[in-house]
Design an enzyme around this catalytic site. Structure first.
Site, short mmCIF file in Angstrom:
data_model
loop_
_atom_site.label_atom_id
_atom_site.label_comp_id
_atom_site.label_asym_id
_atom_site.label_seq_id
_atom_site.Cartn_x
_atom_site.Cartn_y
_atom_site.Cartn_z
N ASP A 26 0.82 -1.20 0.00
CA ASP A 26 0.00 0.00 0.00
C ASP A 26 0.86 1.26 0.00
OD1 ASP A 26 -2.51 -1.02 -0.20
OD2 ASP A 26 -3.03 -0.83 1.92
N LYS A 53 -3.38 2.89 -2.55
CA LYS A 53 -4.79 3.23 -2.49
C LYS A 53 -4.94 4.36 -1.47
CE LYS A 53 -8.03 0.23 -3.08
NZ LYS A 53 -8.26 0.40 -4.51
N MET A 76 -10.00 8.84 7.71
CA MET A 76 -10.35 9.35 6.38
C MET A 76 -11.48 10.38 6.45
SD MET A 76 -10.17 5.67 4.37
CE MET A 76 -11.00 4.78 5.71
#
Length: 261
Positions: free
Chosen positions: A42, A64, A181
């Site tokens: 990642d 990502k 997030m």
């Protein structure tokens, strides 16, 4: 199934790389990374973590990140299956923990459906490490009876979190909220949480948790959006909401409140 800590050719391990600091890797994570012949990595995994890879291992970056161009999830799953069937020992290396907003559940389901042996190696999640780096806990007998990890990034077509209901629950049950997030949706989250939580509720925004360039801001729920904009904070970051954040004053001078460390 492989026995615990056994990493064999033709199998896959989903490995948590932790929040960033390579010294926070588990011993089992280091063992898996060192055994891998193929690593699908990642975007948030640091070079210090990758230093444990064996010489000659194939490292494939499949970043990502929200708001950025990302490798399609279906393609990542296809790569894992293909490499395992070719006899590789595959490590899917994820920031934080694979089973906390890391799509680990989706990947395990896909691998098992394809007949691939898979195991999971947990990692320290940023929601824990971020506040710990400031010297305070997520739970406290006087201030927080529990903690909720929640995403601020809804899946396309999904209504996402009911923030008003969550605010009421956090208030009544004395919970700490850890929002992953959530920076891009901070204005909406703030507005919705204010329906159930006081504007004076302590809050911390922690960016790049545990890394040398970590930054954080201490503020209140009523000033969340303004603080993010003023201090130019961005992803990756966690937002921690709750009375435990007030404990930072015990380990830092009050003058640092609401400013970058």
């Amino acid at each position: 199934m492989p026995t615990p800590s056994e990493f064999l050719p033709g199998t896959v391990a989903l490995v948590g790389a932790g929040p960033g600091d390579p010294e926070l890797l588990t011993l089992k994570a280091v063992k898996a990374i060192s055994a891998a012949t193929v690593l699908l990595v990642d975007d948030l995994v640091s070079d210090g973590v990758l230093a444990h890879a064996r010489p000659g291992a194939r490292i494939v970056h499949v970043g990502k990140r929200g708001g950025c161009k990302s490798t399609p999830q279906a393609f990542i799953e296809k790569l894992m299956v293909m490499a395992a069937r070719e006899g590789e020992m595959v490590v899917r290396l994820k920031g934080g923990d694979p089973f906390i907003f890391g799509r680990g559940g989706e990947e395990v389901e896909h691998l098992r459906a394809a007949g691939i042996e898979v195991q999971v190696v947990n990692g320290i999640t940023a929601g824990l490490a971020g506040l710990t780096s400031l010297g305070v806990p997520l739970t406290h007998r006087e201030h927080a009876h529990g903690v909720v990890f929640v995403t601020g990034h809804a899946k396309p077509g999904d209504a996402g979190t009911d923030w008003q209901a969550l605010a009421a629950t956090a208030r009544d049950a004395k919970l700490t909220l850890v929002i992953y997030m959530g920076v891009a949706s901070a204005a909406h989250i703030q507005q919705e949480l204010l329906t159930g939580l006081s504007a004076e509720t302590p809050l911390a925004v922690i960016q790049h948790a545990t890394l040398p360039h970590q930054r954080h801001a201490l503020t209140t729920l009523g000033h969340l959006r303004a603080t993010i904009e003023r201090e130019d904070l961005g992803s990756p970051a966690v937002i921690v909401v709750g009375d435990v954040v007030s404990g930072i004053a015990a380990v830092q001078r009050p003058a640092v409140a609401a400013r970058i460390a």
